[in-house]
Design a protein around this motif. Structure first.
Motif, PDB file in Angstrom:
ATOM      1  N   LYS A 297     -49.626 -37.107  96.577  1.00 42.14           N
ATOM      2  CA  LYS A 297     -48.796 -37.630  95.477  1.00 42.14           C
ATOM      3  C   LYS A 297     -48.364 -39.072  95.792  1.00 42.14           C
ATOM      4  CE  LYS A 297     -46.848 -37.063  91.518  1.00 42.14           C
ATOM      5  NZ  LYS A 297     -47.688 -37.189  90.342  1.00 42.14           N
ATOM      6  N   LEU A 298     -48.035 -39.341  97.064  1.00 39.14           N
ATOM      7  CA  LEU A 298     -47.681 -40.701  97.475  1.00 39.14           C
ATOM      8  C   LEU A 298     -48.855 -41.644  97.241  1.00 39.14           C
ATOM      9  CD1 LEU A 298     -45.954 -42.876  98.898  1.00 39.14           C
ATOM     10  CD2 LEU A 298     -46.852 -41.998 101.073  1.00 39.14           C
TER      11      LEU A 298
ATOM     12  N   GLU B 209     -51.278 -41.265  95.097  1.00 35.70           N
ATOM     13  CA  GLU B 209     -51.402 -41.417  93.641  1.00 35.70           C
ATOM     14  C   GLU B 209     -50.419 -42.458  93.112  1.00 35.70           C
ATOM     15  OE1 GLU B 209     -49.945 -38.820  89.897  1.00 35.70           O
ATOM     16  OE2 GLU B 209     -51.364 -37.767  91.188  1.00 35.70           O
ATOM     17  N   THR B 210     -49.183 -42.410  93.600  1.00 34.39           N
ATOM     18  CA  THR B 210     -48.157 -43.375  93.170  1.00 34.39           C
ATOM     19  C   THR B 210     -48.520 -44.786  93.614  1.00 34.39           C
ATOM     20  OG1 THR B 210     -46.464 -41.665  93.243  1.00 34.39           O
ATOM     21  CG2 THR B 210     -45.691 -43.948  93.347  1.00 34.39           C
TER      22      THR B 210
ATOM     23  N   SER C 130     -51.347 -46.147  91.411  1.00 28.48           N
ATOM     24  CA  SER C 130     -50.888 -46.600  90.099  1.00 28.48           C
ATOM     25  C   SER C 130     -50.215 -47.964  90.193  1.00 28.48           C
ATOM     26  CB  SER C 130     -49.933 -45.573  89.499  1.00 28.48           C
ATOM     27  OG  SER C 130     -49.510 -46.007  88.229  1.00 28.48           O
ATOM     28  N   GLN C 131     -49.348 -48.126  91.171  1.00 25.35           N
ATOM     29  CA  GLN C 131     -48.640 -49.412  91.333  1.00 25.35           C
ATOM     30  C   GLN C 131     -49.622 -50.544  91.618  1.00 25.35           C
ATOM     31  OE1 GLN C 131     -45.970 -48.481  94.547  1.00 25.35           O
ATOM     32  NE2 GLN C 131     -44.533 -47.393  93.230  1.00 25.35           N
TER      33      GLN C 131
ATOM     34  N   SER D 258     -55.882 -39.478  91.273  1.00 31.30           N
ATOM     35  CA  SER D 258     -54.775 -38.538  91.062  1.00 31.30           C
ATOM     36  C   SER D 258     -54.647 -37.637  92.289  1.00 31.30           C
ATOM     37  CB  SER D 258     -55.026 -37.681  89.821  1.00 31.30           C
ATOM     38  OG  SER D 258     -56.089 -36.780  90.061  1.00 31.30           O
TER      39      SER D 258
END
Length: 163
Positions: free
Chosen positions: A14-15, A17-18, A21-22, A46
């Motif tokens: 999840k980290l 994925e974040t 995105s950034q 993802s």
């Protein structure tokens, strides 16, 4: 201090994925357009897809600078080479040696497995990354266009660094 940390848990995925995105929103809308950025984030970056890729032998890592997560990378052995499928660093942290530390780590991984070198693909219009890779010993070996669905393509140079 720069650290390379293995992404192994759902929270790690999840980290990543974040971070994806950034970072992708910082760099790629001007190169490939926002619509393709969103498509590629969902298709390749993802947490769900990262977990699947790890199950297929890819290794994901996140990069930290003074305990702040600032980037990520993924590698996978392929045809006597270590394929670097992802290496991204947030804009605010470029120029601090993070990419060099990451590539040194990748060099060591490839040598540990007695591979011939490292391969990667980079967007033809990502001139800053191409220049950085060339500075670190990578050579452009060919151009490639890959259909990734939904009318989108990846228009890349394939680069190699031999040992």
């Amino acid at each position: 201090m720069i650290a390379v940390k293995s992404a192994k848990t759902q929270a790690d995925f999840k980290l990543v994925e974040t971070l994806a995105s950034q970072i992708w929103h910082q760099y790629y809308p001007d190169i490939i357009g926002l619509e393709q950025v969103e498509y590629m984030l969902a298709k390749f970056n993802s947490a769900k897809v990262i977990k699947e890729q790890v199950g297929l032998g890819a290794q994901f890592y996140y990069l930290s600078y003074n305990e702040t997560s600032v980037g990520y990378m993924a590698i996978k052995p392929e045809d006597n080479f270590l394929f670097l499928s992802k290496l991204y660093v947030a804009r605010a942290f470029r120029g601090k040696g993070i990419g060099r530390v990451a590539l040194n780590f990748i060099d060591e991984e490839a040598k540990k497995h007695r591979l011939l070198g490292i391969r990667l693909k980079v967007n033809k219009y990502n001139t800053a990354s191409i220049a950085a890779y060339e500075k670190l010993g990578f050579k452009n070996v060919k151009a490639s266009v890959t259909d990734i669905g939904n009318g989108f393509v990846m228009d890349d140079f394939e680069m190699e660094k031999l040992f």
